[in-house]
Design an enzyme around this catalytic site. Sequence first.
Site, PDB file in Angstrom:
ATOM      1  N   LYS A 157      14.321  42.893  -7.226  1.00  0.00           N
ATOM      2  CA  LYS A 157      13.114  43.430  -6.592  1.00  0.00           C
ATOM      3  C   LYS A 157      12.113  43.884  -7.668  1.00  0.00           C
ATOM      4  CE  LYS A 157      10.194  45.299  -3.866  1.00  0.00           C
ATOM      5  NZ  LYS A 157       9.443  44.784  -2.771  1.00  0.00           N
ATOM      6  N   ASN A 208       8.363  41.867  -8.475  1.00  0.00           N
ATOM      7  CA  ASN A 208       7.047  42.503  -8.536  1.00  0.00           C
ATOM      8  C   ASN A 208       6.456  42.425  -9.941  1.00  0.00           C
ATOM      9  OD1 ASN A 208       6.654  43.076  -5.881  1.00  0.00           O
ATOM     10  ND2 ASN A 208       7.404  45.170  -5.968  1.00  0.00           N
ATOM     11  N   LYS A 235       4.221  51.018 -10.102  1.00  0.00           N
ATOM     12  CA  LYS A 235       5.423  51.858 -10.021  1.00  0.00           C
ATOM     13  C   LYS A 235       6.670  51.064 -10.445  1.00  0.00           C
ATOM     14  CE  LYS A 235       6.941  52.520  -5.660  1.00  0.00           C
ATOM     15  NZ  LYS A 235       8.278  52.060  -5.342  1.00  0.00           N
ATOM     16  N   CYS A 287       3.245  49.345  -5.097  1.00  0.00           N
ATOM     17  CA  CYS A 287       4.463  48.827  -5.737  1.00  0.00           C
ATOM     18  C   CYS A 287       4.335  48.371  -7.183  1.00  0.00           C
ATOM     19  CB  CYS A 287       4.998  47.669  -4.909  1.00  0.00           C
ATOM     20  SG  CYS A 287       5.701  48.228  -3.360  1.00  0.00           S
ATOM     21  N   LEU A 332       7.910  42.008   1.687  1.00  0.00           N
ATOM     22  CA  LEU A 332       6.662  41.787   2.429  1.00  0.00           C
ATOM     23  C   LEU A 332       5.464  42.299   1.636  1.00  0.00           C
ATOM     24  CD1 LEU A 332       5.235  44.517   3.860  1.00  0.00           C
ATOM     25  CD2 LEU A 332       7.269  44.399   5.251  1.00  0.00           C
ATOM     26  N   GLY A 360      12.596  56.795   7.429  1.00  0.00           N
ATOM     27  CA  GLY A 360      11.349  56.500   6.715  1.00  0.00           C
ATOM     28  C   GLY A 360      10.487  55.536   7.511  1.00  0.00           C
ATOM     29  N   GLU A 403      12.812  44.770   0.284  1.00  0.00           N
ATOM     30  CA  GLU A 403      11.800  44.176   1.159  1.00  0.00           C
ATOM     31  C   GLU A 403      10.728  43.513   0.302  1.00  0.00           C
ATOM     32  OE1 GLU A 403      11.774  43.700   4.520  1.00  0.00           O
ATOM     33  OE2 GLU A 403      10.236  42.435   3.632  1.00  0.00           O
ATOM     34  N   THR A 428       9.801  56.349  -2.959  1.00  0.00           N
ATOM     35  CA  THR A 428      10.381  56.576  -4.283  1.00  0.00           C
ATOM     36  C   THR A 428       9.250  56.515  -5.306  1.00  0.00           C
ATOM     37  OG1 THR A 428      10.826  54.205  -4.313  1.00  0.00           O
ATOM     38  CG2 THR A 428      12.666  55.641  -3.774  1.00  0.00           C
TER      39      THR A 428
HETATM   40  C1  UDX Z   1       8.539  53.081   0.558  1.00  0.00           C
HETATM   41  C2  UDX Z   1       8.687  53.234  -0.952  1.00  0.00           C
HETATM   42  O1  UDX Z   1       7.499  53.778  -1.458  1.00  0.00           O
HETATM   43  C3  UDX Z   1       8.945  51.953  -1.656  1.00  0.00           C
HETATM   44  O2  UDX Z   1       9.410  52.205  -2.954  1.00  0.00           O
HETATM   45  C4  UDX Z   1       9.989  51.193  -1.008  1.00  0.00           C
HETATM   46  O3  UDX Z   1      10.038  49.903  -1.565  1.00  0.00           O
HETATM   47  C5  UDX Z   1       9.856  51.150   0.483  1.00  0.00           C
HETATM   48  O4  UDX Z   1       9.626  52.435   1.038  1.00  0.00           O
HETATM   49  P1  UDX Z   1       6.444  52.715   2.054  1.00  0.00           P
HETATM   50  O5  UDX Z   1       7.115  52.411   3.335  1.00  0.00           O
HETATM   51  O6  UDX Z   1       5.168  51.997   1.744  1.00  0.00           O
HETATM   52  O7  UDX Z   1       7.359  52.362   0.822  1.00  0.00           O
HETATM   53  O8  UDX Z   1       6.305  54.286   1.857  1.00  0.00           O
HETATM   54  P2  UDX Z   1       5.647  55.347   2.830  1.00  0.00           P
HETATM   55  O9  UDX Z   1       4.631  54.694   3.696  1.00  0.00           O
HETATM   56  O10 UDX Z   1       5.301  56.507   1.991  1.00  0.00           O
HETATM   57  O11 UDX Z   1       6.861  55.738   3.811  1.00  0.00           O
HETATM   58  C6  UDX Z   1       7.943  56.506   3.496  1.00  0.00           C
HETATM   59  C7  UDX Z   1       8.255  57.401   4.687  1.00  0.00           C
HETATM   60  O12 UDX Z   1       9.479  58.093   4.450  1.00  0.00           O
HETATM   61  C8  UDX Z   1       7.196  58.479   4.976  1.00  0.00           C
HETATM   62  O13 UDX Z   1       6.731  58.360   6.299  1.00  0.00           O
HETATM   63  C9  UDX Z   1       7.945  59.795   4.756  1.00  0.00           C
HETATM   64  O14 UDX Z   1       7.531  60.835   5.625  1.00  0.00           O
HETATM   65  C10 UDX Z   1       9.384  59.399   5.009  1.00  0.00           C
HETATM   66  N1  UDX Z   1      10.385  60.277   4.390  1.00  0.00           N
HETATM   67  C11 UDX Z   1      10.259  60.634   3.096  1.00  0.00           C
HETATM   68  C12 UDX Z   1      11.460  60.733   5.141  1.00  0.00           C
HETATM   69  O15 UDX Z   1      11.570  60.441   6.325  1.00  0.00           O
HETATM   70  N2  UDX Z   1      12.410  61.524   4.532  1.00  0.00           N
HETATM   71  C13 UDX Z   1      12.288  61.925   3.242  1.00  0.00           C
HETATM   72  O16 UDX Z   1      13.139  62.671   2.748  1.00  0.00           O
HETATM   73  C14 UDX Z   1      11.184  61.461   2.490  1.00  0.00           C
HETATM   74  C1  UDX Z   2       3.477  43.302  -3.394  1.00  0.00           C
HETATM   75  C2  UDX Z   2       4.368  42.048  -3.404  1.00  0.00           C
HETATM   76  O1  UDX Z   2       3.546  40.889  -3.216  1.00  0.00           O
HETATM   77  C3  UDX Z   2       5.417  42.133  -2.314  1.00  0.00           C
HETATM   78  O2  UDX Z   2       6.305  41.030  -2.398  1.00  0.00           O
HETATM   79  C4  UDX Z   2       6.199  43.430  -2.486  1.00  0.00           C
HETATM   80  O3  UDX Z   2       7.138  43.580  -1.433  1.00  0.00           O
HETATM   81  C5  UDX Z   2       5.269  44.637  -2.498  1.00  0.00           C
HETATM   82  O4  UDX Z   2       4.275  44.473  -3.524  1.00  0.00           O
HETATM   83  P1  UDX Z   2       1.407  44.141  -1.950  1.00  0.00           P
HETATM   84  O5  UDX Z   2       1.240  45.121  -3.055  1.00  0.00           O
HETATM   85  O6  UDX Z   2       1.443  44.611  -0.548  1.00  0.00           O
HETATM   86  O7  UDX Z   2       2.773  43.325  -2.166  1.00  0.00           O
HETATM   87  O8  UDX Z   2       0.231  43.037  -2.027  1.00  0.00           O
HETATM   88  P2  UDX Z   2      -0.076  41.786  -2.983  1.00  0.00           P
HETATM   89  O9  UDX Z   2      -0.600  40.710  -2.136  1.00  0.00           O
HETATM   90  O10 UDX Z   2       1.065  41.449  -3.855  1.00  0.00           O
HETATM   91  O11 UDX Z   2      -1.294  42.305  -3.870  1.00  0.00           O
HETATM   92  C6  UDX Z   2      -1.144  43.292  -4.868  1.00  0.00           C
HETATM   93  C7  UDX Z   2      -2.442  43.476  -5.625  1.00  0.00           C
HETATM   94  O12 UDX Z   2      -2.729  42.353  -6.449  1.00  0.00           O
HETATM   95  C8  UDX Z   2      -3.671  43.661  -4.731  1.00  0.00           C
HETATM   96  O13 UDX Z   2      -4.496  44.659  -5.287  1.00  0.00           O
HETATM   97  C9  UDX Z   2      -4.330  42.309  -4.794  1.00  0.00           C
HETATM   98  O14 UDX Z   2      -5.703  42.349  -4.500  1.00  0.00           O
HETATM   99  C10 UDX Z   2      -4.057  41.906  -6.222  1.00  0.00           C
HETATM  100  N1  UDX Z   2      -4.121  40.460  -6.466  1.00  0.00           N
HETATM  101  C11 UDX Z   2      -3.257  39.612  -5.823  1.00  0.00           C
HETATM  102  C12 UDX Z   2      -5.028  39.948  -7.398  1.00  0.00           C
HETATM  103  O15 UDX Z   2      -5.802  40.695  -8.004  1.00  0.00           O
HETATM  104  N2  UDX Z   2      -5.050  38.602  -7.620  1.00  0.00           N
HETATM  105  C13 UDX Z   2      -4.214  37.727  -7.004  1.00  0.00           C
HETATM  106  O16 UDX Z   2      -4.272  36.525  -7.272  1.00  0.00           O
HETATM  107  C14 UDX Z   2      -3.288  38.262  -6.069  1.00  0.00           C
END
Ligand code: UDX
Ligand code: UDX
Length: 458
Positions: free
Chosen positions: A219, A223, A278, A275, A162, A11, A160, A91
Amino acid sequence: MAFEKNILCIGAGYVGGPTMAMIAHKCPQYRVTIVDINPKRIAAWNSDDLPIYEPGLDEIVKAVRGRNLFFSGEIEGGIKEADIIFVSVNTPTKTFGAGAGMAADLQYWEKTARQIREASQSHKIIVEKSTLPVKTALAMERILTSTANGIHFDILSNPEFLAEGTGIKDLENPDRVLIGSGETPDGLKARDELVEIYANWVPRERIITSNIWSSELSKLVSNAFLAQRISSINSISSLCEKTEADIAEVARAVGMDSRVGGKFLNASIGFGGSCFKKDILNLVYLCRHYGLDEVADYWEGVVKINDYQKERFILNMLGAMFNTLAGKKICLFGFAFKANTGDTRESPAISVSRRLVEEKAKLVITDPRALINAEADLADIKEEIDLIEDPYEAAAGCDAIAVMTEWDIYATLDFEKIYGNMRKPAFIFDGRNILDHSNLFKIGFNVFPVGKPPLTHF
Ligand code: UDX
Ligand code: UDX
């Protein structure tokens, strides 16, 4: 050079790519390979134009690629050679059958587990990186051990944390690394092996361990807590708009209590990203499954307030612009779900765009990184939309600007110039509260922030 360990990641997405790049960067003694079923993604990772934008990622990938970081489509071969396999496939929320719209769709995870089982010829540690429902590790263990070939697998949960836009910083200096394992001697040994990998750069006291189910649940709950803060402050922003209170002042006063803390209290158009929604829905589904309806309702409220916030934004626009948006031209400043990323998954800008088009407005969308994704997200309504990278050009001739993403550049634009080229009366709806509202008002705009009294010339 012989590597100490072969690490594989299945992935190559927003999580797998940056995480493995960091491991390769910090641990030259390991060979790290990332595989993906999508050949286009792999080709992009091997090119000059990486498939995701994340500040600092380019530099790291380009420094270690071909040295001890490799991107490949060879999944089976990769599995055979690996000592440790991270699984970071997506997922998404299920769109069909039982739990549709709520539960996690585990089909990719399960398929991956079967692939690992078929290709493996020796013991492996399997690390769950994808966010999964609690007890998934158990199901995976059953799949992996369901043949009689005698190969032993240890499953660990290592979620994760991040955040996009700050991913490299978060990986380099994480608040904590969480590793969940079985409590058998084998499970603990596998756990210690993963601890050693992170200990190459993360201080030991920040590497915490737990049982595997606590880790999976942590996790989801992390979130959910983060999203809940945003829904809490956004819910109060609606009350501020009805009174003389100012949400920034309230957030500051509340956040200075060290028990609450000041971060993540920015009122906004609503949270987006792949995230939060979901994972909360996943948590809600889990609670309902165990008959905990009150708990499920409580967390579901976080998502409901988020939807309400987006709808409220549209209704505010409609009300301010004389109850009709038909034929009006509205410029969206930003389309990414947050600043410093090109990612638009679950971006509030998507639903706002759709609602505005429903109201028969014309849209111009500008964003420094997300226009390609915006085009794909709105392909079905593309006739109503122009995509223009330059914000001055994008706003020219528009009736209103709506700020969707908190990109720094928007705060430093020359709004006198922008105002001069807009239709009058000109409106600004600041869905992120990043602009200088009194200055905009002085220039002539009618200004509608989130959770603050509007500044209008009427
Ligand atoms: C993903 C999940 O969405 C999240 O729930 C989890 O916390 C971390 O992994 P993300 O990396 O953001 O997050 O997803 P995405 O950018 O869609 O990457 C998943 C990758 O897996 C895609 O590149 C897809 O092609 C690949 N994949 C999917 C495989 O290699 N094998 C599979 O069977 C399905
Ligand atoms: C989030 C979690 O922070 C991270 O720990 C987890 O691994 C993945 O999901 P991400 O979704 O990448 O990370 O970004 P995040 O900075 O959390 O922002 C999420 C959303 O909330 C964004 O749309 C952001 O603009 C919004 N946000 C964030 C607000 O509207 N107000 C805030 O004060 C902070």
